[in-house]
Enzyme design. Structure first.
Site, PDB file in Angstrom:
ATOM      1  N   LYS A  71       0.867  -1.178   0.000  1.00 39.79           N
ATOM      2  CA  LYS A  71       0.000   0.000   0.000  1.00 39.79           C
ATOM      3  C   LYS A  71       0.904   1.229   0.000  1.00 39.79           C
ATOM      4  O   LYS A  71       1.943   1.241   0.691  1.00 39.79           O
ATOM      5  CB  LYS A  71      -0.876  -0.054   1.265  1.00 39.79           C
ATOM      6  CG  LYS A  71      -1.908   1.050   1.371  1.00 39.79           C
ATOM      7  CD  LYS A  71      -2.785   0.823   2.603  1.00 39.79           C
ATOM      8  CE  LYS A  71      -3.891   1.853   2.749  1.00 39.79           C
ATOM      9  NZ  LYS A  71      -4.727   1.598   3.930  1.00 39.79           N
ATOM     10  N   SER A 146      -9.595   1.405   2.758  1.00 37.02           N
ATOM     11  CA  SER A 146      -8.735   2.187   1.898  1.00 37.02           C
ATOM     12  C   SER A 146      -7.679   1.365   1.146  1.00 37.02           C
ATOM     13  O   SER A 146      -7.177   1.811   0.119  1.00 37.02           O
ATOM     14  CB  SER A 146      -8.037   3.273   2.721  1.00 37.02           C
ATOM     15  OG  SER A 146      -7.226   2.709   3.723  1.00 37.02           O
ATOM     16  N   SER A 170      -9.750  -0.910   6.934  1.00 39.98           N
ATOM     17  CA  SER A 170      -9.145  -0.791   5.602  1.00 39.98           C
ATOM     18  C   SER A 170      -8.401  -2.005   5.080  1.00 39.98           C
ATOM     19  O   SER A 170      -8.021  -2.029   3.913  1.00 39.98           O
ATOM     20  CB  SER A 170      -8.213   0.406   5.564  1.00 39.98           C
ATOM     21  OG  SER A 170      -8.983   1.554   5.377  1.00 39.98           O
TER      22      SER A 170
END
Ligand code: GLN
Length: 480
Positions: A71, A146, A170
């Site tokens: 990420k 996310s 997330s």
């Protein structure tokens, strides 16, 4: 079968025995990325050159030659790290996040940095300054957020595992939407050093993979004590060894009483019944716990705290120290204004403003301090519940993944959809998002929660469920 289709533990075996080479695996994953990326848009930055340089060296460790993605809020030394925001510009961190350093030292090969909601604020991956990521199971739908890029990359077969971060869901929510496994570890289990902060008391790094056994492997590499993170655990290392035949006979698994009346999409309600039955067949005892404060106040409490922490954490982006800046401002005030007006997206701006109001001296007691007190009540409530049960079974989300764009208009609705994930972060607990099957070609996930530090046991329970449900298939990635 193509090499990219194998799961992490199978690949580590094949690489170790030299049945396949790291370059062959790299080429297979790259081919898969080239075939789907136009449809999915999981990447912010491709790091092929870095990966090739890694492959040219002698790789050692249990992941020697295994491709992965991170990420883009995990710092990578010398490699652009954006947190999906324009405000970081082309910032290249001078150091590696500890979790990535651990993976790199175990031989993992970095294919790229992947998409997310800006500064991890959101649950669709639609708040990214780089445009949305698409769900590899149905490219008209969101992958969740996310950490949507990490979940999509694993689901589409780009890489066998990825790292994300979870502040209020997330990891677990995109894992569920994309049909992979995701673990939000106990707070303190994985070092947060080098994770770009959103809500520091809630943020935790964790893995995505296509089998539970693969999550165990990744956790065995990244769950180390790190003196660079003062909230990291200090006791002896946790044991994530895979056990072929774990048992949950006699263990109690509770449903939350207050959640029973809440509406769920039919596939999620069906999955709850199916998993309950599987657990009962395995000898577990299904019970009930009561979490009234969680059910009523967790969403408000979480957003008050997350926004308050975010407004402090994001204060550092001012155009002076790092990232995007302007050179021709008339003074410091104009510089701040211009840098932040351009650099932050609308959701981040609204949360900074809300966080500023919530912590402003005349209101602080009423909002921020009150929320910290509610948080203590929530942690106590869970701690009481885990005196009565071993695990809690609940949904990850009330609904199936929405179409891209559909979820963006109503922020409050989006916040409320986090009801099943964010209490776990408020109490610092581990949560496993697991695959249960498909409904109309869309994967359906559920969540198992345990007391603090029960991550290894949670994964053993996941192995048992996976034995019944089977592991998810690689999604077609929009390929005709
Ligand atoms: N959707 C939640 C939020 O926007 C959780 C995000 C996360 O876990 N990073 O705060």
């Amino acid at each position: 079968m193509e090499l990219y289709e194998y799961n992490l533990h199978e690949l580590t075996e094949k690489l170790k025995s030299k049945e396949i080479s790291p370059s062959e695996l790299f080429e297979s994953c790259k081919k898969r990325i080239d075939a789907c990326e136009e449809n999915i848009h999981a990447f912010i930055t491709h790091t092929e050159d870095f990966a090739k340089a890694q492959l040219n060296k002698e790789l050692t460790g249990i992941f020697a030659g295994v491709p992965t993605v991170l990420k883009d809020n995990l710092c990578t030394k010398g490699i652009r790290t954006t947190a999906a925001s324009k405000i970081l510009g082309n910032w290249r961190p001078p150091y590696d996040a500890t979790a990535w350093k651990d993976l790199r030292e175990a031989g993992a090969v970095l294919m790229g940095k992947v998409n997310m909601d800006e500064f991890a604020m959101g649950n669709t991956c639609g708040n990214s300054a780089f445009g949305p990521t698409h769900n590899p199971n149905d490219i008209s739908r969101v992958p969740g957020g996310s950490s949507g890029g990490s979940a999509a990359a694993v689901s589409a077969g780009y890489v066998p595992f990825a790292l994300g971060s979870d502040t209020g869901g997330s990891i677990r929510q995109p894992a569920s939407y994309c049909g992979v496994y995701g673990l939000k570890p106990t707070y303190g289990m994985v070092s947060r050093y080098g994770l770009i902060s959103y809500g520091s008391s809630l943020d935790q790094i964790g893995p995505f993979a296509r089998t539970v056994r693969d999550l165990q492997l990744v956790m065995s590499v990244i769950s180390n004590y790190d003196p660079m993170d003062s909230s990291c655990f200090r006791e002896k290392a946790h044991d994530f060894t895979h056990n072929e035949n774990p048992s949950i006979k006699g263990k109690k698994i509770a449903l939350v009483k207050e959640f029973q009346g809440f509406t769920l999409d039919a596939p999620i309600a069906d999955a709850m019944n199916k998993i309950k039955k599987i657990l009962e067949d395995e000898g577990a005892i299904i019970t009930e716990v009561s979490l009234p404060v969680v059910a009523r106040y967790a969403v408000a409490c979480y957003y008050a705290l997350a926004m308050s922490e975010a407004h402090t954490n994001l204060e550092r982006y001012d155009g002076v120290r790092l990232g995007y800046t302007v050179k021709d401002a008339a003074g410091i005030k104009e510089m701040f204004e211009r840098v932040r007006s351009y650099g932050f997206g609308p959701e981040v701006k609204s949360r900074i403003i809300a966080g500023t109001c919530l912590t402003e001296p005349t209101r602080c007691e009423e909002y921020y301090v009150a929320a910290t007190k509610v948080r203590t009540l929530i942690a106590q409530e869970f701690s009481r519940a885990f005196g009565e049960t071993d695990f809690i079974l609940q949904p990850v989300t009330p609904s199936m993944p929405p179409k891209i764009g559909e979820a963006d208009d109503d922020a409050m609705k989006g916040y409320e959809a986090d009801l099943y994930t964010l209490p776990v972060n408020l109490a610092g607990l581990p949560g496993l998002s697991f695959f249960t099957g498909y409904a109309d070609k869309l994967p359906v996930g559920l969540q198992l929660i345990g007391p603090r530090w029960s991550d290894p046991e949670l994964l053993h329970a996941g192995v048992i469920i996976e034995r019944h449900t089977g592991s998810p298939k690689i999604a077609n990635g929009g390929v005709k």
